[in-house]
Scaffold this motif. Structure first.
Motif, mmCIF file in Angstrom:
data_model
loop_
_atom_site.group_PDB
_atom_site.id
_atom_site.type_symbol
_atom_site.label_atom_id
_atom_site.label_comp_id
_atom_site.label_asym_id
_atom_site.label_seq_id
_atom_site.Cartn_x
_atom_site.Cartn_y
_atom_site.Cartn_z
ATOM 1 N N PRO A 19 0.817 -1.223 0.000
ATOM 2 C CA PRO A 19 0.000 0.000 0.000
ATOM 3 C C PRO A 19 0.847 1.269 0.000
ATOM 4 C CG PRO A 19 -0.861 -1.595 1.559
ATOM 5 C CD PRO A 19 0.461 -2.134 1.107
ATOM 6 N N ILE A 20 0.292 2.319 -0.597
ATOM 7 C CA ILE A 20 0.962 3.616 -0.700
ATOM 8 C C ILE A 20 0.224 4.621 0.178
ATOM 9 C CG2 ILE A 20 1.466 5.540 -2.267
ATOM 10 C CD1 ILE A 20 1.765 3.438 -4.504
ATOM 11 N N SER A 21 0.973 5.427 0.903
ATOM 12 C CA SER A 21 0.384 6.448 1.778
ATOM 13 C C SER A 21 0.411 7.815 1.100
ATOM 14 C CB SER A 21 1.153 6.537 3.100
ATOM 15 O OG SER A 21 0.951 5.399 3.884
ATOM 16 N N PHE A 22 -0.740 8.484 1.127
ATOM 17 C CA PHE A 22 -0.831 9.892 0.750
ATOM 18 C C PHE A 22 -0.938 10.694 2.049
ATOM 19 C CE2 PHE A 22 -2.879 9.324 -3.736
ATOM 20 C CZ PHE A 22 -1.615 9.120 -4.267
ATOM 21 N N VAL A 23 0.130 11.372 2.397
ATOM 22 C CA VAL A 23 0.155 12.170 3.620
ATOM 23 C C VAL A 23 -0.338 13.578 3.303
ATOM 24 C CG1 VAL A 23 1.623 13.060 5.491
ATOM 25 C CG2 VAL A 23 2.129 10.835 4.442
ATOM 26 N N SER A 24 -1.166 14.148 4.177
ATOM 27 C CA SER A 24 -1.558 15.545 4.032
ATOM 28 C C SER A 24 -1.539 16.204 5.406
ATOM 29 C CB SER A 24 -2.945 15.687 3.390
ATOM 30 O OG SER A 24 -3.951 15.188 4.237
ATOM 31 N N GLY A 25 -1.387 17.514 5.413
ATOM 32 C CA GLY A 25 -1.186 18.226 6.662
ATOM 33 C C GLY A 25 -2.425 18.803 7.292
ATOM 34 N N PHE A 26 -3.592 18.347 6.835
ATOM 35 C CA PHE A 26 -4.838 18.934 7.311
ATOM 36 C C PHE A 26 -5.797 17.814 7.715
ATOM 37 C CE2 PHE A 26 -2.663 21.642 4.328
ATOM 38 C CZ PHE A 26 -2.488 22.785 5.098
ATOM 39 N N PRO A 27 -6.809 18.112 8.541
ATOM 40 C CA PRO A 27 -7.619 17.045 9.135
ATOM 41 C C PRO A 27 -8.500 16.296 8.145
ATOM 42 C CG PRO A 27 -8.501 19.204 9.721
ATOM 43 C CD PRO A 27 -7.196 19.451 9.043
ATOM 44 N N GLY A 28 -8.991 15.147 8.599
ATOM 45 C CA GLY A 28 -9.941 14.382 7.803
ATOM 46 C C GLY A 28 -11.159 15.218 7.468
ATOM 47 N N GLY A 29 -11.602 15.143 6.226
ATOM 48 C CA GLY A 29 -12.723 15.956 5.781
ATOM 49 C C GLY A 29 -12.313 17.274 5.171
ATOM 50 N N ALA A 30 -11.048 17.667 5.357
ATOM 51 C CA ALA A 30 -10.544 18.874 4.705
ATOM 52 C C ALA A 30 -10.424 18.611 3.208
ATOM 53 C CB ALA A 30 -9.196 19.273 5.285
ATOM 54 N N ALA A 31 -10.314 19.688 2.429
ATOM 55 C CA ALA A 31 -10.283 19.534 0.972
ATOM 56 C C ALA A 31 -9.122 18.660 0.513
ATOM 57 C CB ALA A 31 -10.206 20.910 0.321
ATOM 58 N N THR A 32 -7.958 18.772 1.187
ATOM 59 C CA THR A 32 -6.812 17.942 0.804
ATOM 60 C C THR A 32 -7.087 16.467 1.072
ATOM 61 O OG1 THR A 32 -5.857 18.487 2.956
ATOM 62 C CG2 THR A 32 -5.027 19.705 1.045
ATOM 63 N N ASP A 33 -7.752 16.173 2.180
ATOM 64 C CA ASP A 33 -8.091 14.793 2.520
ATOM 65 C C ASP A 33 -9.073 14.221 1.503
ATOM 66 O OD1 ASP A 33 -8.367 12.423 4.363
ATOM 67 O OD2 ASP A 33 -10.414 13.201 4.508
ATOM 68 N N ILE A 34 -10.066 15.022 1.122
ATOM 69 C CA ILE A 34 -11.052 14.582 0.138
ATOM 70 C C ILE A 34 -10.371 14.287 -1.195
ATOM 71 C CG2 ILE A 34 -13.055 15.317 -1.222
ATOM 72 C CD1 ILE A 34 -13.930 16.944 1.281
ATOM 73 N N TYR A 35 -9.447 15.157 -1.577
ATOM 74 C CA TYR A 35 -8.732 14.958 -2.847
ATOM 75 C C TYR A 35 -7.869 13.697 -2.769
ATOM 76 C CZ TYR A 35 -6.626 16.401 -7.297
ATOM 77 O OH TYR A 35 -6.238 16.456 -8.612
ATOM 78 N N ALA A 36 -7.145 13.534 -1.664
ATOM 79 C CA ALA A 36 -6.261 12.376 -1.520
ATOM 80 C C ALA A 36 -7.055 11.071 -1.624
ATOM 81 C CB ALA A 36 -5.518 12.453 -0.192
ATOM 82 N N ARG A 37 -8.201 11.026 -0.978
ATOM 83 C CA ARG A 37 -9.022 9.811 -1.008
ATOM 84 C C ARG A 37 -9.584 9.546 -2.403
ATOM 85 N NH1 ARG A 37 -10.095 7.947 4.136
ATOM 86 N NH2 ARG A 37 -9.510 9.382 5.811
ATOM 87 N N LYS A 38 -10.019 10.601 -3.057
ATOM 88 C CA LYS A 38 -10.547 10.455 -4.419
ATOM 89 C C LYS A 38 -9.451 9.970 -5.374
ATOM 90 C CE LYS A 38 -13.245 11.229 -8.071
ATOM 91 N NZ LYS A 38 -14.408 10.362 -8.388
#
Length: 316
Positions: A19-38
């Motif tokens: 598995p590959i990790s997409f790390v982001s610096g903002f909480p779950g549900g933030a725009a970066t998290d939504i983008y990473a999951r998509k």
């Protein structure tokens, strides 16, 4: 020497095998998290592996950035970074634990994000256009206030640019994140708020907030009736946008950089993904290649340093 090289070549050829990790610096549900999951869900069948959205909050995204900067360059840890983490923070913080360029490998530019100028229609029923806001500001210099998601955040700097371009003065009220800042607008604590497009769209569509302008050079499809600041505020050439980008750690093997970049670009350029970006208020990128991304990044380091200096913002 050839024998020593065989394991590395073999590892690169077999990537990815976990598995590959997409790390982001903002909480779950933030725009970066939504983008990473998509993005991860779309890449799963292409790269035949799963993706983990790993949110490491704190210090304006610096904690997450530093984790990836120090990660083993094996292709299993990437950062969903932003113009904030990699172009604004270097000017905002006196010292960072990483170099925003040298400690990373550019993978792909993921999209451009404008801010939306929002007012509360209940607090300001007479402010229906950007020119109405400017007229009131000129009558009451320095009396109107605005929310931001924190000192040096893109909305704060957009407001600084806005005030400079329109020759108007306002009082800045920073909050700890998008949620509290939006609450301040909707409760009437502040007069206006430059907020990123993704979280602005639902409150505008619901009628809870009125959008006076977007800070991009063109209107965004998700809010087609909202003019640009250049149009609505009579500020020729005004633009204040940020971006999302995917980074790997420095020294990432070129074969992995190329394979990941090609997979990401293939994904984000499909009609369905571009339609999703537009629905989020994110402008698709025409050239998101590593070389183009690095060029945009380096130019933005210079551009945002000037704006941060003008704003007087400093975190530490």
């Amino acid at each position: 020497m050839a024998l020593f090289c065989v394991p590395a070549i073999s590892q690169d050829a077999n990537w990815p095998s976990q598995p590959i990790s997409f790390v982001s610096g903002f909480p779950g549900g933030a725009a970066t998290d939504i983008y990473a999951r998509k993005l991860g869900s779309e890449l799963t069948p292409i790269l035949n592996t799963s993706f983990i959205s790993d949110n490491r909050t704190g210090a304006g995204g610096n904690i997450a950035s530093n984790i990836v900067a120090q990660a083993k360059p094996d292709g299993y840890t990437f950062l969903l970074g932003t113009a904030g983490t990699h172009a604004i923070n270097p000017a905002l913080y006196k010292k960072l634990p990483f170099d925003p360029v040298k400690d990373f490998t550019h993978i792909a530019l993921l999209g451009n994000l404008p801010n939306v100028l929002l007012v509360n229609p209940e607090k300001h029923p007479d402010i229906k256009t950007c020119k109405d806001l400017l007229a009131l500001a000129k009558k009451k210099p320095g009396e109107l206030n605005y929310a931001s998601t924190g000192n040096g955040a893109s909305g704060h700097l957009a407001a600084v640019q806005f005030g400079g371009a329109s020759q108007t003065r306002y009082t800045h009220v920073p909050y700890r994140g998008q949620g509290p800042a939006m609450t301040a607008l909707l409760s009437g604590e502040v007069d206006f708020f430059f907020n990123q497009s993704s979280p602005s769209i639902p409150v505008v569509q619901s009628g809870k907030a009125r959008a006076l302008a977007v800070t991009s050079s063109q209107r965004i499809a998700a809010l087609p009736n909202v003019p640009t600041a250049a149009e609505a505020c009579d500020l020729a050439g005004f633009e204040s946008t940020t971006w999302y980008g995917l980074f790997g750690p420095a020294a990432l093997p070129a074969t992995i950089q190329t394979k990941m970049s090609q997979a990401v670009l293939k994904t984000i350029q499909t009609d369905s993904f571009r339609a999703w970006l537009v629905s989020q208020g994110i402008a698709p990128i025409e050239d998101g290649s590593p070389a183009a991304f690095k060029k945009v990044h380096e130019a933005d380091l210079v551009r945002w340093a000037k704006i941060v200096k003008e704003s007087g913002a400093q975190v530490d």
